[in-house]
Design a protein around this motif. Structure first.
Motif, mmCIF file in Angstrom:
data_model
loop_
_atom_site.group_PDB
_atom_site.id
_atom_site.type_symbol
_atom_site.label_atom_id
_atom_site.label_comp_id
_atom_site.label_asym_id
_atom_site.label_seq_id
_atom_site.Cartn_x
_atom_site.Cartn_y
_atom_site.Cartn_z
ATOM 1 N N VAL A 66 12.535 33.442 12.147
ATOM 2 C CA VAL A 66 13.516 34.481 11.821
ATOM 3 C C VAL A 66 13.532 34.743 10.312
ATOM 4 O O VAL A 66 13.664 35.892 9.859
ATOM 5 C CB VAL A 66 14.923 34.067 12.315
ATOM 6 C CG1 VAL A 66 15.973 35.032 11.779
ATOM 7 C CG2 VAL A 66 14.947 34.031 13.829
ATOM 8 N N THR A 67 13.380 33.693 9.526
ATOM 9 C CA THR A 67 13.420 33.825 8.065
ATOM 10 C C THR A 67 12.134 34.446 7.514
ATOM 11 O O THR A 67 12.155 35.248 6.578
ATOM 12 C CB THR A 67 13.640 32.446 7.416
ATOM 13 O OG1 THR A 67 14.795 31.835 7.984
ATOM 14 C CG2 THR A 67 13.823 32.570 5.912
ATOM 15 N N VAL A 68 11.012 34.071 8.117
ATOM 16 C CA VAL A 68 9.707 34.508 7.608
ATOM 17 C C VAL A 68 9.414 35.969 7.931
ATOM 18 O O VAL A 68 8.815 36.684 7.119
ATOM 19 C CB VAL A 68 8.593 33.602 8.195
ATOM 20 C CG1 VAL A 68 7.210 34.238 8.039
ATOM 21 C CG2 VAL A 68 8.633 32.241 7.529
ATOM 22 N N LYS A 69 9.843 36.439 9.083
ATOM 23 C CA LYS A 69 9.474 37.789 9.543
ATOM 24 C C LYS A 69 9.807 38.883 8.535
ATOM 25 O O LYS A 69 8.948 39.705 8.200
ATOM 26 C CB LYS A 69 10.117 38.078 10.892
ATOM 27 C CG LYS A 69 9.557 39.340 11.549
ATOM 28 C CD LYS A 69 9.935 39.399 13.012
ATOM 29 C CE LYS A 69 9.246 40.571 13.684
ATOM 30 N NZ LYS A 69 9.437 40.593 15.132
ATOM 31 N N PRO A 70 11.041 38.961 8.000
ATOM 32 C CA PRO A 70 11.332 40.033 7.035
ATOM 33 C C PRO A 70 10.529 39.898 5.738
ATOM 34 O O PRO A 70 10.226 40.910 5.094
ATOM 35 C CB PRO A 70 12.829 39.884 6.776
ATOM 36 C CG PRO A 70 13.185 38.517 7.231
ATOM 37 C CD PRO A 70 12.250 38.194 8.335
ATOM 38 N N ILE A 71 10.172 38.664 5.357
ATOM 39 C CA ILE A 71 9.359 38.473 4.156
ATOM 40 C C ILE A 71 7.978 39.111 4.349
ATOM 41 O O ILE A 71 7.484 39.843 3.483
ATOM 42 C CB ILE A 71 9.208 36.969 3.835
ATOM 43 C CG1 ILE A 71 10.563 36.370 3.476
ATOM 44 C CG2 ILE A 71 8.207 36.762 2.699
ATOM 45 C CD1 ILE A 71 10.528 34.874 3.287
ATOM 46 N N LEU A 72 7.362 38.861 5.510
ATOM 47 C CA LEU A 72 6.047 39.433 5.797
ATOM 48 C C LEU A 72 6.116 40.954 5.907
ATOM 49 O O LEU A 72 5.207 41.659 5.477
ATOM 50 C CB LEU A 72 5.478 38.833 7.081
ATOM 51 C CG LEU A 72 5.111 37.338 7.003
ATOM 52 C CD1 LEU A 72 4.662 36.828 8.363
ATOM 53 C CD2 LEU A 72 4.030 37.114 5.959
ATOM 54 N N GLU A 73 7.209 41.464 6.491
ATOM 55 C CA GLU A 73 7.365 42.915 6.591
ATOM 56 C C GLU A 73 7.473 43.551 5.210
ATOM 57 O O GLU A 73 6.918 44.622 4.951
ATOM 58 C CB GLU A 73 8.602 43.247 7.439
ATOM 59 C CG GLU A 73 8.415 42.942 8.927
ATOM 60 C CD GLU A 73 9.696 43.156 9.721
ATOM 61 O OE1 GLU A 73 10.766 43.321 9.085
ATOM 62 O OE2 GLU A 73 9.624 43.146 10.973
ATOM 63 N N GLN A 74 8.186 42.881 4.301
ATOM 64 C CA GLN A 74 8.302 43.392 2.933
ATOM 65 C C GLN A 74 6.942 43.378 2.229
ATOM 66 O O GLN A 74 6.591 44.321 1.500
ATOM 67 C CB GLN A 74 9.301 42.555 2.137
ATOM 68 C CG GLN A 74 10.755 42.805 2.521
ATOM 69 C CD GLN A 74 11.704 41.957 1.694
ATOM 70 O OE1 GLN A 74 11.311 40.949 1.111
ATOM 71 N NE2 GLN A 74 12.954 42.370 1.642
ATOM 72 N N MET A 75 6.174 42.317 2.450
ATOM 73 C CA MET A 75 4.853 42.229 1.838
ATOM 74 C C MET A 75 3.921 43.329 2.352
ATOM 75 O O MET A 75 3.168 43.936 1.582
ATOM 76 C CB MET A 75 4.234 40.860 2.126
ATOM 77 C CG MET A 75 4.942 39.695 1.443
ATOM 78 S SD MET A 75 4.962 39.830 -0.356
ATOM 79 C CE MET A 75 3.216 39.722 -0.727
ATOM 80 N N GLU A 76 3.974 43.602 3.651
ATOM 81 C CA GLU A 76 3.153 44.675 4.220
ATOM 82 C C GLU A 76 3.567 46.027 3.659
ATOM 83 O O GLU A 76 2.735 46.886 3.361
ATOM 84 C CB GLU A 76 3.262 44.674 5.746
ATOM 85 C CG GLU A 76 2.466 43.574 6.426
ATOM 86 C CD GLU A 76 0.986 43.684 6.131
ATOM 87 O OE1 GLU A 76 0.434 44.799 6.223
ATOM 88 O OE2 GLU A 76 0.378 42.649 5.792
ATOM 89 N N GLY A 77 4.894 46.219 3.524
ATOM 90 C CA GLY A 77 5.393 47.473 2.952
ATOM 91 C C GLY A 77 4.933 47.649 1.517
ATOM 92 O O GLY A 77 4.541 48.741 1.098
ATOM 93 N N LEU A 78 4.974 46.560 0.743
ATOM 94 C CA LEU A 78 4.513 46.602 -0.642
ATOM 95 C C LEU A 78 3.029 46.948 -0.715
ATOM 96 O O LEU A 78 2.602 47.775 -1.535
ATOM 97 C CB LEU A 78 4.769 45.241 -1.288
ATOM 98 C CG LEU A 78 4.431 45.094 -2.773
ATOM 99 C CD1 LEU A 78 5.336 45.984 -3.614
ATOM 100 C CD2 LEU A 78 4.580 43.642 -3.205
ATOM 101 N N LYS A 79 2.252 46.329 0.170
ATOM 102 C CA LYS A 79 0.809 46.589 0.200
ATOM 103 C C LYS A 79 0.519 48.053 0.520
ATOM 104 O O LYS A 79 -0.281 48.704 -0.150
ATOM 105 C CB LYS A 79 0.152 45.686 1.244
ATOM 106 C CG LYS A 79 -1.357 45.857 1.357
ATOM 107 C CD LYS A 79 -1.909 44.926 2.437
ATOM 108 C CE LYS A 79 -3.403 45.140 2.601
ATOM 109 N NZ LYS A 79 -3.971 44.293 3.673
ATOM 110 N N ARG A 80 1.204 48.588 1.546
ATOM 111 C CA ARG A 80 0.977 49.989 1.933
ATOM 112 C C ARG A 80 1.350 50.933 0.808
ATOM 113 O O ARG A 80 0.645 51.913 0.529
ATOM 114 C CB ARG A 80 1.772 50.322 3.190
ATOM 115 C CG ARG A 80 1.188 49.748 4.473
ATOM 116 C CD ARG A 80 1.834 50.393 5.693
ATOM 117 N NE ARG A 80 3.267 50.156 5.725
ATOM 118 C CZ ARG A 80 3.837 49.100 6.302
ATOM 119 N NH1 ARG A 80 3.081 48.184 6.876
ATOM 120 N NH2 ARG A 80 5.150 48.956 6.310
ATOM 121 N N THR A 81 2.473 50.656 0.141
ATOM 122 C CA THR A 81 2.946 51.531 -0.936
ATOM 123 C C THR A 81 1.910 51.644 -2.043
ATOM 124 O O THR A 81 1.563 52.748 -2.483
ATOM 125 C CB THR A 81 4.265 51.004 -1.525
ATOM 126 O OG1 THR A 81 5.262 51.043 -0.509
ATOM 127 C CG2 THR A 81 4.708 51.852 -2.714
#
Length: 303
Positions: A66-81
């Protein structure tokens, strides 16, 4: 804890099967298990236990997921941006390298066609001698380049794109301009201005031609100036002398054995770095240009 470990944990937590995650991520099963163990050792907790042919998350493992999932989503968003920003920047620009001869001869015409096809793209041209061009490619200072020397480097991809002859040129006002052709005796006496250590000088030496060199130069431009001033005969790749031939202040003198010397231009780019759309379009235009017939005007000047 590394991003790689978190990605492996998230995949395992989703599929609950190490074998399946190994196939999906193309990572060996021992490596997947090792990264999970490292995470557990770092936190001193047990995140999963074996369950039949798969695994089951412990309570701590569920909380970690539960804790890790939003961190990975933020990293993917940063990468796409930032990938999008880089793509947008590359879509509006093209940095090209070139050694002097192709830059002076045909690259300008090709870039003109490129800009007409891509009016919103602003190309940048950087020039240098072959060694400098190779370094520009390796250091990612230019995306794609033209050179007359095949780079000997495993990280550079090269494609031959054009071939041209070597020509002997004199000032239109020089007495030899009226000759049109030099026989062996005249060749031995004619004054030559040549670039020291250049490709043409090397080829002349290999052929065993003994020329009366009255001046050596370190680059092409001074040779053009001295030849135009009437000092003697200059040897050029045709592209380097094209402007002078077109404008009429240079004239070609035929030396039959020079026909055995030709130069090949190569398009080069860095292996492992995909060309942008703009970078892919440039070689296409260069190939089209190289297939065009050379027209000759009434004075016998090719263009």
């Amino acid at each position: 804890m590394t991003l790689h470990q978190l990605k492996i944990f998230e995949a395992v937590a989703e599929h609950l099967n190490i074998t399946e995650v190994s196939r999906k991520l193309q990572v060996s099963q021992p490596s997947v298990s090792k990264q999970l163990r490292l995470l557990e050792q770092e936190y001193g907790l047990k995140f999963y236990v074996k369950s039949g042919r798969g695994i089951k998350l412990t309570q701590e493992g569920q909380l970690f997921q539960v804790t890790v999932k939003p961190i990975l989503e933020q990293m993917e968003g940063l990468k796409r941006t930032f990938e999008n920003r880089v793509a947008e920047g590359r879509a509006k620009s093209l940095i090209v390298g070139s050694s002097p001869s192709p830059a002076a001869f045909f690259l300008s015409a090709v870039l003109k066609s490129f800009v007409e096809l891509h009016p919103t793209v602003h190309p940048t041209l950087r020039t240098g001698y072959p060694h400098a061009i190779k370094e520009m490619i390796l250091n990612a200072e230019v995306e794609i380049a033209l050179t007359i020397t095949l780079p000997d480097h495993p990280q550079i991809i090269a494609e031959p794109i054009h071939s041209e002859e070597v020509v002997a040129v004199v000032s239109a006002r020089h007495p030899l301009a009226k000759k049109g052709k030099l026989n062996e005796a005249e060749l031995a006496q004619a004054p030559f201005v040549i670039m020291k250590g250049g490709r043409i000088a090397e080829e002349i030496e290999k052929m065993g031609l003994k020329l009366n060199v009255v001046m050596w130069c370190d680059s092409v431009e001074p040779i053009k100036e001295y030849v135009q001033a009437g000092l003697g005969v200059g040897l050029f790749y045709r592209g380097s002398a094209e402007a002078g031939l077109r404008e009429g202040y240079f004239k070609v003198i035929e030396i039959p054995r020079l026909k055995d010397i030709r130069v090949t231009y190569f398009v080069i780019y860095r292996k492992g770095i995909p060309l942008s759309t703009n970078g892919q379009d440039l070689p296409t235009l260069l190939r089209q240009w190289s297939k065009k017939p050379i027209a000759v005007n009434k004075r016998g000047i090719s263009h």
